[in-house]
Scaffold this motif. Sequence first.
Motif, short mmCIF file in Angstrom:
data_model
loop_
_atom_site.label_atom_id
_atom_site.label_comp_id
_atom_site.label_asym_id
_atom_site.label_seq_id
_atom_site.Cartn_x
_atom_site.Cartn_y
_atom_site.Cartn_z
N TYR A 1 5.98 17.54 -29.18
CA TYR A 1 5.90 18.65 -30.12
C TYR A 1 5.28 19.88 -29.45
CZ TYR A 1 6.98 15.03 -33.48
OH TYR A 1 7.60 14.02 -34.14
N ARG B 1 2.32 10.94 -27.92
CA ARG B 1 3.12 11.26 -29.11
C ARG B 1 3.04 12.72 -29.49
NH1 ARG B 1 1.09 6.67 -33.12
NH2 ARG B 1 2.40 7.81 -34.59
N ARG C 1 13.08 10.39 -31.28
CA ARG C 1 12.87 11.81 -31.58
C ARG C 1 12.04 12.50 -30.52
NH1 ARG C 1 10.36 8.92 -35.71
NH2 ARG C 1 8.11 8.77 -35.54
N HIS C 2 11.13 11.76 -29.86
CA HIS C 2 10.34 12.38 -28.79
C HIS C 2 11.25 12.83 -27.65
CE1 HIS C 2 6.98 9.56 -30.35
NE2 HIS C 2 6.99 10.70 -31.01
N SER D 1 14.59 5.17 -33.97
CA SER D 1 13.14 5.00 -33.98
C SER D 1 12.64 4.97 -32.54
CB SER D 1 12.76 3.71 -34.70
OG SER D 1 13.13 2.62 -33.93
N PRO D 2 11.55 5.71 -32.27
CA PRO D 2 11.04 5.78 -30.91
C PRO D 2 10.38 4.46 -30.51
CG PRO D 2 9.96 7.39 -32.35
CD PRO D 2 10.75 6.49 -33.21
N VAL D 3 10.59 4.07 -29.26
CA VAL D 3 9.92 2.88 -28.72
C VAL D 3 8.85 3.34 -27.76
CG1 VAL D 3 10.24 0.72 -27.51
CG2 VAL D 3 12.09 1.66 -28.89
N ARG E 1 8.16 1.86 -32.76
CA ARG E 1 8.03 0.47 -32.31
C ARG E 1 7.28 0.46 -30.98
NH1 ARG E 1 12.45 -2.28 -30.67
NH2 ARG E 1 13.91 -0.55 -30.72
N PHE F 1 17.41 11.87 -32.81
CA PHE F 1 16.43 12.18 -33.87
C PHE F 1 16.38 11.08 -34.91
CE2 PHE F 1 16.26 16.80 -32.78
CZ PHE F 1 14.89 16.85 -32.68
N ARG G 1 12.03 7.33 -38.70
CA ARG G 1 11.95 5.89 -38.44
C ARG G 1 10.57 5.59 -37.87
NH1 ARG G 1 17.00 3.52 -37.48
NH2 ARG G 1 18.42 4.38 -39.02
N LEU H 1 13.26 15.91 -28.61
CA LEU H 1 12.52 17.17 -28.50
C LEU H 1 12.42 17.62 -27.05
CD1 LEU H 1 9.67 16.57 -31.07
CD2 LEU H 1 11.41 18.33 -31.17
N GLU I 1 9.78 7.24 -20.07
CA GLU I 1 9.26 6.35 -21.11
C GLU I 1 9.53 6.88 -22.52
OE1 GLU I 1 7.91 3.37 -21.35
OE2 GLU I 1 8.41 3.07 -19.25
#
Lengths: 318, 670
Positions: free
Chosen positions: A73, A69, A222-223, A57-59, B558, A54, B555, A226, A218
């Motif tokens: 959720y 994205r 945080r994605h 940072s998501p790439v 990217r 969480f 965050r 979840l 991929e």
Amino acid sequence: MDLVRPTLVQAAQMVLVLLLAPGLTGSVRKLKARLLGRQGPSIVQPYRDLWRLFRKSPVLAGNASWLFRVVPYLVFAFIWLATALVPTFCLGLPFGPWADLIAITAMIGTARFFLALSALDVGTSFGGIGASREVMIASLAEPAMLLVVFTLALVAGSTELSAITAFLLSPSAGLRVSMALALAALLLIALAENSRLPIDNPATHLELTMVHEAMILEYSGRHLALLEWAASLKLLLYFSLIGTIFVPWGLAKPGSSLTAYLAGGSFYLLKIGTGAIALAIFETGLAKMRLFRIPDFLGAALMLGLLATLLRFVSGSL
Amino acid sequence: MTLITALGCSAALLLISIASVLLRRFSGRNALVYAATLAVSLLSLACGIEALLVSPAGSPTLSLPLGVPWLHTHFRLDALSSLFLAIISWGGVSSSLFALGYGRHESSPERILPFFPLFLAGMIWVVLADDAYVFLFGWEIMSLASWALVVSHHREEENIRAGHLYLTMAAIGAFTLLLAFGLLASAGGGYLFSSIRASALSPRLAGAVLLLTTIGAGSKAGLFPLHAWLPLAHPAAPSHVSALMSGVMTKVAIYGFIRIVFDLLGPPSWEGSLPLLLLGGVTAVLGVLYALMQHDLKRLLAYHTVENIGIIFIGLGLALAFSANRIPWAAALSLTAALFHTINHSLFKGLLFLGSGSVLEATGEREMDKLGGLIHRMPGTTVAFLLGSVAISGLPPLNGFASEWLTFQAILVSPNLPQWALKFLIVAVGALLALSAALAAACFVKAFGVSFLGRPRTSAAAEARETDPWSLSALFANAFFCLLAGLFPGQVVNALGPVVQELAGQALPRQSLPFWEPMIPIAQNRSSYDAFLLFVLIAFAGLMIAGLVRGIGFRPIRRSPAWDCGYPDPSPATQYTSPSLAQPIRRVYASSLFGAREAVESSPPGDPRPARISVKMRDPAWEGLYLPIARIVSFLADRLNPMQFLTIRRYLLLVFLLLVFLLLLLSLWI
């Protein structure tokens, strides 16, 4: 009419499943490791993983769209709500009348639909391989699940989970052949739906065998957190479903005292624990199937479901 | 008054059709015709809704001194007619709105403009008819106008073939309906619906009428194995016409079936429901399996129409079985489910065909394997198409699920039926319905995923432009109603009440009015479903989680290239295509049903040519039914060929012999 207490109970259940789900995944992993003679990660490892994910940072892949994205959720919300609709420690949930068992099955279907779409969004072969296999498995597992629902509905005269459980607790329920067949079918479906062995290996990242992991390859940050959480919730959902329908004892009645609720809660934990041990033993003893053997496996579930429904149609007492 | 207005609307559509021919040289004719059609359709939509919801009690009739001199033409607007009038008019509204933008790109508008309003007028006449003449006249206008639209782009070989097949099947369908009306009229002696209704047929004749109607209406609706023309003809027409044909014309066929079987035929027998249920179940599963094997977006949608017609026929078959056994509440439930699905299908199939039209206009492609990545280029179309895909896949909280849920509920009350054959069949049909629901979701993962997601596979897809505001508004209007019907299914059930009351003698219990109350078709403790609150809660849960995630430590995102195992291949051809996405399902289901065989053809070592994989499939409907018939016809034609070259004397002799034969037959009969 007392509205406060049912609402509190429902809220408690929503929080309970949310907190319990990663622990279930962790305990199954731990049990499997011990059965294989390994020490294994701690039971709380999934919580740590989620916390870590969480905060990362998501790439995203270069051409990932807004759908990619939003889907985590959506999937999480659908699965969480579906899990919250299955009675865990008490009957008569206030959200119960909003969705019966058919609707719960369909909500899981909606989550799967969006997850498969997100797998196709980036446009790599991994996503495609996962999505195409997942929809094939679902095309067999979902009708089998609906047939199990038919059987239960015909036994209990209702598609509402609370009403089904209440009927099964009543003395007129008794032992039935159709229920045994439905249980067998539901167990097979639960393995397939949760990407467990022998359908899919939750621990693998090998192209030839991945299904669920290929779809979420991929995802990151945080994605991913979840989606992992939603996967744990879905496992818990099937555990609760089997526990509520086939081991309906120990559930608190609506409007009972706090101790009854607590007793219901401990019964529930006992059920889940037993289920986790059974799953770990089962998975340790099995190897993964070839992809095109899966239709035989799920076809068996479909036929068991059909047989159970047919028996109910033929005779009221079977 | 509503009836007169509705008839006035159909007359106005006729006038628009004529005016479009007269205004050949007028440059703004395209916009004029579609705007006028839009206005007239809105008016007739208002008539339909008014008659259904506001004043459902009266069913006004009207007879006009038109047509054959001493026989007037008769019209009537009862609850069933007004429901289908509303469906047709909504189809007219949304496709005219779409065509205001889409029609500008038409290469030969003179082949479309006169027939588009005529097509709508024909369908309106079918549902307003109160005698067999008007019904069949409207039916034929509908068939011929849509045929003209199918062959409007007649330079393409495939369209001509589709048109030919369509015309043949339409002729067979109209012929069987003609015979059905003949039998219906035989007892009472009149073609007026009221006199048909008043007279009763013997069970054997009633069975024959049911069979003829199933063939006649079923071939127009796309019931297996009479569906063969549909996936060729529907995609061949321009997209706004495809939307009308798939979304609305098949519903007029459903109307015809309901009108004859549930209204005119009198009390049903339970045996009649057996073939309907069987055909419905088989149609649903085969329709979606055919759809899964397609790679042309519009053809996939057309096959999906076949599937949905199967679902509707399952509901109708159940309704027939229940009303034959005098269980009116269960008949009401099944009929409500069937009619609800009829409305739903007209909404989302209209939406999806219009969406495919937008894609076709933007890229010039119908092949899904030449699309991809449209979500970046056409955001509006993508959202609408996604909503339509969720709806048609029968997933909550959209409308497709609500009607499928009702159908499942109807299946679950069938142990009340006394006949064993029905009990066994309904279990099987329930399983088929469950299978088709799951496969439909798989099919739309493929349709939406391959066309709109991923990377663009051709430059046409990479350079696609969002469609015009008119077309977009038509898409979103349909999507809005899909959402509305999905969130408030109880209100739709209420609106269907008068129709079901009229046909089954009883309606479902009135759903309570506050819009957040759950839909309860039978009893509170039996089953209930509350889409609205579920939707609110899911939205709330999703937003709450999003907020929490932000609270934990947000965050920024990217961007980087996708994972490629260290072998970067920029070619979008490495993505999954529609055949590869469907390959596991093809192996599981189609290898036995369609005889699908894969063949890999690889060149010998050292040869740089690429290896090829090809799939061969058979079509059971063609091989089992149509080709044998075609062979028999051509065999007979060969044998009868010499008859073309006889002298007049011999012809007269033949006529004489035929006359003797017929007289003999007649004397033996009597």
